[in-house]
Design a protein around this motif. Structure first.
Motif, PDB file in Angstrom:
ATOM      1  N   MET A   1       0.841  -1.190   0.000  1.00 46.01           N
ATOM      2  CA  MET A   1       0.000   0.000   0.000  1.00 46.01           C
ATOM      3  C   MET A   1       0.883   1.249   0.000  1.00 46.01           C
ATOM      4  O   MET A   1       2.096   1.172   0.166  1.00 46.01           O
ATOM      5  N   GLU A   2       0.269   2.409  -0.205  1.00 48.61           N
ATOM      6  CA  GLU A   2       1.006   3.669  -0.302  1.00 48.61           C
ATOM      7  C   GLU A   2       1.858   3.965   0.919  1.00 48.61           C
ATOM      8  O   GLU A   2       2.916   4.560   0.814  1.00 48.61           O
ATOM      9  N   ASP A   3       1.411   3.531   2.086  1.00 44.58           N
ATOM     10  CA  ASP A   3       2.166   3.811   3.310  1.00 44.58           C
ATOM     11  C   ASP A   3       3.238   2.757   3.596  1.00 44.58           C
ATOM     12  O   ASP A   3       3.883   2.790   4.633  1.00 44.58           O
ATOM     13  N   GLY A   4       3.421   1.810   2.674  1.00 44.13           N
ATOM     14  CA  GLY A   4       4.466   0.801   2.809  1.00 44.13           C
ATOM     15  C   GLY A   4       4.016  -0.504   3.448  1.00 44.13           C
ATOM     16  O   GLY A   4       4.741  -1.498   3.403  1.00 44.13           O
ATOM     17  N   ARG A   5       2.830  -0.523   4.054  1.00 44.00           N
ATOM     18  CA  ARG A   5       2.336  -1.775   4.635  1.00 44.00           C
ATOM     19  C   ARG A   5       1.922  -2.725   3.519  1.00 44.00           C
ATOM     20  O   ARG A   5       1.548  -2.299   2.441  1.00 44.00           O
ATOM     21  N   LYS A   6       2.002  -4.017   3.811  1.00 38.26           N
ATOM     22  CA  LYS A   6       1.625  -5.024   2.823  1.00 38.26           C
ATOM     23  C   LYS A   6       0.321  -5.700   3.226  1.00 38.26           C
ATOM     24  O   LYS A   6       0.110  -6.000   4.392  1.00 38.26           O
TER      25      LYS A   6
ATOM     26  N   PRO B   1      -6.642  -0.374  -4.186  1.00 42.80           N
ATOM     27  CA  PRO B   1      -5.481  -1.101  -4.713  1.00 42.80           C
ATOM     28  C   PRO B   1      -5.457  -2.574  -4.292  1.00 42.80           C
ATOM     29  O   PRO B   1      -5.027  -3.438  -5.058  1.00 42.80           O
ATOM     30  N   ILE B   2      -5.946  -2.854  -3.092  1.00 47.65           N
ATOM     31  CA  ILE B   2      -6.008  -4.246  -2.638  1.00 47.65           C
ATOM     32  C   ILE B   2      -7.018  -5.016  -3.478  1.00 47.65           C
ATOM     33  O   ILE B   2      -6.761  -6.136  -3.928  1.00 47.65           O
ATOM     34  N   PHE B   3      -8.167  -4.405  -3.725  1.00 42.91           N
ATOM     35  CA  PHE B   3      -9.209  -5.046  -4.531  1.00 42.91           C
ATOM     36  C   PHE B   3      -8.691  -5.387  -5.927  1.00 42.91           C
ATOM     37  O   PHE B   3      -8.901  -6.503  -6.416  1.00 42.91           O
ATOM     38  N   HIS B   4      -7.990  -4.452  -6.567  1.00 44.90           N
ATOM     39  CA  HIS B   4      -7.478  -4.710  -7.921  1.00 44.90           C
ATOM     40  C   HIS B   4      -6.439  -5.828  -7.920  1.00 44.90           C
ATOM     41  O   HIS B   4      -6.418  -6.665  -8.843  1.00 44.90           O
ATOM     42  N   ALA B   5      -5.593  -5.882  -6.896  1.00 45.43           N
ATOM     43  CA  ALA B   5      -4.606  -6.958  -6.799  1.00 45.43           C
ATOM     44  C   ALA B   5      -5.286  -8.311  -6.602  1.00 45.43           C
ATOM     45  O   ALA B   5      -4.892  -9.315  -7.206  1.00 45.43           O
TER      46      ALA B   5
END
Length: 126
Positions: free
Chosen positions: A32-37, A106-110
Motif C-alpha cells: 500500500m502507499e504507506d508501505g504496509r503489505k 489497490p487491494i481489490f485490484h490486486a
C-alpha cells in the motif's frame, strides 16, 4: 494465459487428474502507499462461484444493491494474515465497505488479478 480449446488434441496433456480437487491456496501481496503489505489468498472454484452469485436476486437478475457489496465481500474472503488465516469472517464485510477507498481499491485490484477475474473480463470483451 487464456484457454482456448482445440478441436483436436495433437499433443499430450500437461494437466492431470491430480491437478484437480486440491484445496491448496495460492497467496499474493500488495504494498500500500504507506508501505504496509496486504496479504491475500486465492479462491476455490466453488468459493468464486458463490461470491459471483452474491449479486443476484432470487430470480437470477443482478441486484444493484447487492452488486455494491461485492468488492468488500471479495476482500473479506481473500485477506489473510501472514499465517494464512482470514482477517475477516463472511459477516464482517461491512467493516471493509466502511473503509477509505484509498486503502481498499489497490487491494481489490490486486485480488481481482490474483483470483483470475481480470482474465475473465478480458475474455468477455473479445
Amino acid at each position: 494465459m487464456p484457454t482456448t480449446p482445440d478441436t483436436e488434441a495433437t499433443e499430450p496433456s500437461d494437466v492431470t487428474r491430480d491437478d484437480f480437487g486440491q484445496k491448496k491456496k495460492r497467496y499474493g501481496k500488495v504494498t500500500m502507499e504507506d508501505g504496509r503489505k496486504a496479504i491475500f489468498q486465492s479462491l476455490t472454484a466453488s468459493e468464486l462461484a458463490s461470491w459471483d452469485a452474491g449479486c443476484l436476486d432470487e430470480h437470477g437478475k443482478v441486484n444493484d444493491e447487492l452488486l455494491k457489496l461485492q468488492q468488500p465481500k471479495l476482500l473479506a474472503l481473500c485477506l489473510t494474515d501472514k499465517t494464512g488465516k482470514r482477517l475477516f469472517s463472511d459477516d464482517e464485510f461491512q467493516l471493509l465497505a466502511d473503509t477509505d477507498s484509498l486503502i481498499i481499491t489497490p487491494i481489490f485490484h490486486a485480488i481481482r488479478k490474483h483470483v483470475g477475474l481480470d482474465r475473465r473480463v478480458d475474455a468477455e470483451k473479445n
